[in-house]
Design an enzyme around this catalytic site. Structure first.
Site, PDB file in Angstrom:
ATOM      1  N   LEU A  74       0.508  -1.034   0.135  1.00  0.00           N
ATOM      2  CA  LEU A  74       0.081  -0.171   0.238  1.00  0.00           C
ATOM      3  C   LEU A  74       1.161   0.883   0.412  1.00  0.00           C
ATOM      4  O   LEU A  74       0.098   2.281   0.525  1.00  0.00           O
ATOM      5  CB  LEU A  74      -0.482   0.073   1.411  1.00  0.00           C
ATOM      6  CG  LEU A  74      -2.276  -1.503   0.831  1.00  0.00           C
ATOM      7  CD1 LEU A  74      -3.155  -0.813   2.705  1.00  0.00           C
ATOM      8  CD2 LEU A  74      -3.147  -1.187  -0.325  1.00  0.00           C
ATOM      9  N   SER A 152      -5.944   6.526  17.455  1.00  0.00           N
ATOM     10  CA  SER A 152      -4.873   5.355  18.033  1.00  0.00           C
ATOM     11  C   SER A 152      -5.294   6.103  19.006  1.00  0.00           C
ATOM     12  O   SER A 152      -4.640   7.499  19.307  1.00  0.00           O
ATOM     13  CB  SER A 152      -3.141   5.043  17.795  1.00  0.00           C
ATOM     14  OG  SER A 152      -2.456   4.793  18.496  1.00  0.00           O
ATOM     15  N   TYR A 165       4.500   7.296  14.687  1.00  0.00           N
ATOM     16  CA  TYR A 165       3.433   6.005  14.245  1.00  0.00           C
ATOM     17  C   TYR A 165       2.561   7.098  15.255  1.00  0.00           C
ATOM     18  O   TYR A 165       1.420   7.535  14.601  1.00  0.00           O
ATOM     19  CB  TYR A 165       4.085   4.800  15.236  1.00  0.00           C
ATOM     20  CG  TYR A 165       2.094   4.423  15.198  1.00  0.00           C
ATOM     21  CD1 TYR A 165       1.830   3.488  14.475  1.00  0.00           C
ATOM     22  CD2 TYR A 165       1.290   4.101  16.775  1.00  0.00           C
ATOM     23  CE1 TYR A 165       0.345   2.623  14.440  1.00  0.00           C
ATOM     24  CE2 TYR A 165       0.491   3.862  16.819  1.00  0.00           C
ATOM     25  CZ  TYR A 165      -0.359   3.216  15.765  1.00  0.00           C
ATOM     26  OH  TYR A 165      -1.625   2.606  15.098  1.00  0.00           O
ATOM     27  N   LYS A 169      -0.572   9.148  13.141  1.00  0.00           N
ATOM     28  CA  LYS A 169      -1.825   8.743  13.419  1.00  0.00           C
ATOM     29  C   LYS A 169      -2.929   9.991  14.701  1.00  0.00           C
ATOM     30  O   LYS A 169      -3.557  10.079  13.842  1.00  0.00           O
ATOM     31  CB  LYS A 169      -2.035   7.598  14.504  1.00  0.00           C
ATOM     32  CG  LYS A 169      -1.995   6.112  14.449  1.00  0.00           C
ATOM     33  CD  LYS A 169      -3.045   6.002  13.514  1.00  0.00           C
ATOM     34  CE  LYS A 169      -3.061   4.687  13.316  1.00  0.00           C
ATOM     35  NZ  LYS A 169      -4.062   3.719  12.135  1.00  0.00           N
TER      36      LYS A 169
END
Length: 258
Positions: A74, A152, A165, A169
């Site tokens: 992806l 998240s 990350y 998020k």
């Protein structure tokens, strides 16, 4: 045994799930298939994706639609677009998108390279936008649809050790709001589903030690393991017509931690 809702509007609805081979994604594929949806899912893990598709197909009757799997990276936008085209041919025009794919690799600030940063945002943020872009014409033509971006609680809790990350998020919620405004005129709903610490096989194997269990017990208001099924039940609602006027919102499923 608990009984959960069935959504008539999901019957034969074409649903695309990214990162569907394992973890939360695999549960999403299973739950939407059980609802009678026409499910297509994409993942980099070809072996797990093929195994899941075969397992679920074996449990279906002749008149039920078997989930369709396609292996793709992806972070390669051309490959993502090609995968959407191929799955569209198998399941029909996509009117539900679940942007579930993510990678929560940990790395200290001092060790993060530009390449690591870019790779993290490519899977956790960029792929969500371009997946939405790839299906929005289908939803416009259908007069509506549902895009569910996955966030998240990690950044809400000021979790350290994974800045790429948590940054990506946090950005998902901005992406959701902008897409909801741009696509709302076409009847397309866009929401963020925000999981807490879900006890997937990967999380238990890599991160959930006794100290982590103590943090969960202290943080969650409901001190029970958060399972992938809990996330899937919210996703079903957001995909179904029952959530017809829910858009540009964050739906947190975390046992009350955040």
């Amino acid at each position: 045994m608990s009984s959960f809702a069935r959504y008539p509007s999901l019957q034969n609805r074409s649903v695309l799930i990214t990162g569907g081979a394992t973890g939360i994604g695999a549960t999403l594929v299973e739950q939407f298939t059980r609802q009678g949806a026409r499910v297509g899912f994409v993942d980099l893990d070809a072996a797990s994706g093929e195994a899941l598709a075969a397992k679920l197909a074996a449990g279906l009757s002749a008149d039920q639609f078997a989930p369709q799997f396609l292996a793709a990276d992806l972070t390669d936008i051309a490959a993502l677009r090609a995968a959407v085209e191929r799955l569209r041919a198998a399941i029909g025009p996509v009117t539900v998108l679940l942007n579930n794919a993510a990678n929560d690799k940990r790395q200290a600030i001092e060790q993060i390279s530009p390449e690591f940063w870019d790779a993290s945002l490519a899977v956790n943020l960029r792929s969500q936008f371009f997946a939405a872009q790839a299906v929005m014409a289908d939803m416009r033509a259908a007069g509506g649809g549902s895009i569910i971006n996955f966030g998240s609680i990690s950044w809400m809790l000021k979790q350290g050790g994974m800045p790429a990350y948590t940054t990506s998020k946090a950005a998902i919620q901005g992406l959701t709001r902008s897409l909801a405004r741009d696509l709302g005129a076409h009847g397309v709903r866009v929401n963020t589903l925000v999981p807490g610490w879900v006890m997937t096989e990967k999380q238990i194997k890599l991160w959930v030690d006794e100290a982590a269990k103590a943090d969960i017990a202290k943080g969650q208001c409901i001190n029970k393991p958060l399972e992938a099924e809990h996330i899937a039940h919210m996703a079903l609602f957001l995909a179904a017509d029952d959530s017809a006027m829910c858009t540009a919102q964050d739906f947190i499923v975390d046992g009350g931690w955040a």
